[in-house]
Design a protein around this motif. Structure first.
Motif, PDB file in Angstrom:
ATOM      1  N   TYR A  64       0.811  -1.209   0.000  1.00 38.79           N
ATOM      2  CA  TYR A  64       0.000   0.000   0.000  1.00 38.79           C
ATOM      3  C   TYR A  64       0.850   1.267   0.000  1.00 38.79           C
ATOM      4  CZ  TYR A  64      -4.355  -2.536   0.510  1.00 38.79           C
ATOM      5  OH  TYR A  64      -5.446  -3.344   0.268  1.00 38.79           O
ATOM      6  N   ALA A  82       0.174  -0.074  -5.125  1.00 34.94           N
ATOM      7  CA  ALA A  82      -0.977   0.684  -4.620  1.00 34.94           C
ATOM      8  C   ALA A  82      -1.994   0.889  -5.728  1.00 34.94           C
ATOM      9  CB  ALA A  82      -0.520   2.018  -4.047  1.00 34.94           C
ATOM     10  N   ARG A  84      -8.986  -5.151  -1.312  1.00 32.69           N
ATOM     11  CA  ARG A  84      -8.841  -3.927  -0.511  1.00 32.69           C
ATOM     12  C   ARG A  84      -9.746  -3.977   0.715  1.00 32.69           C
ATOM     13  NH1 ARG A  84      -9.892  -0.782  -4.287  1.00 32.69           N
ATOM     14  NH2 ARG A  84     -11.959  -0.023  -3.735  1.00 32.69           N
TER      15      ARG A  84
END
Length: 214
Positions: A176, A182, A192
């Motif tokens: 992340y 990301a 997520r």
């Protein structure tokens, strides 16, 4: 936290995803333990692991290397808050996921991608973008695989948090903070949501990596 008998000692850097997974096991089971922050191949490590890999564990006269072996020992020795499924099918699925993460997914996400950023920071240099770009397709492929794997139940196996989830969470955490991963995770809503949900577990929060030892 409470423990019984001899102290549990874990050796390895807290930034290691495999070290963190073993620590998550201890935290989930509310076992007291001491983390000795040492790098791979440190004397304390090579005394236990023949190839100097982390983590290693000492519990009284028991010495073990390899995160799966350590987790199995802790699960059998301290059966409270089980992290291994009781049914044969679930246990086999958990073993399968750990093997996939250990042999393929970790290599794509961490060894060939994320560690380039880590080593660049440690060596005070710019990341090798050619190496990163070469690693991105495999990293994206594994994120797509995991996106589907957690879609149904929000776990890798069944409806309960297992050791497979512990190692996956620890492997996803650094992604992340890196640009290419990301972006890939932004396109994986199930994964997520999975990470957001389980990253709130006290065991995950308590094992947030410290700075690397000098």
């Amino acid at each position: 936290m409470t423990g019984s008998g001899a102290p549990i000692e874990i050796y390895g850097i807290s930034a290691s995803n495999f070290v963190r997974a073993v620590r998550i096991v201890c935290e989930e089971k509310q076992l007291a333990y001491t983390l000795h922050q040492v790098f791979p191949h440190a004397p304390e490590v090579t005394a236990i692991h023949p190839f100097g890999k982390i983590p290693v564990m000492r519990h009284g006269d028991v010495e073990l290397g390899e995160s799966k072996a350590i987790a199995t020992y802790l699960e059998r020795t301290f059966p409270q808050a089980p992290l291994f499924p009781a049914d044969t099918r679930g246990l086999a699925q958990m073993e399968q996921w750990f093997s996939l993460i250990n042999t393929v997914i970790d290599r794509a996400l961490i060894r060939e991608y994320a560690l380039e950023y880590v080593f660049a920071r440690l060596e005070k240099r710019e990341p090798n973008q050619i190496r990163i770009d070469a690693a991105v397709p495999a990293m994206q492929k594994q994120i797509e695989l995991l996106e589907g794997a957690v879609a149904d139940t929000g776990h890798l196996v069944g409806n309960n948090f297992t050791f497979a989830d512990a190692i996956l969470l620890a492997s996803l955490a650094p992604l992340y903070h890196l640009p290419e991963s990301a972006a890939a995770l932004a396109d994986a809503p199930n994964l997520r949501a999975y990470f957001t949900r389980h990253s709130e577990r006290p065991s995950f929060v308590a094992t947030t990596p410290d700075s690397l030892p000098s």
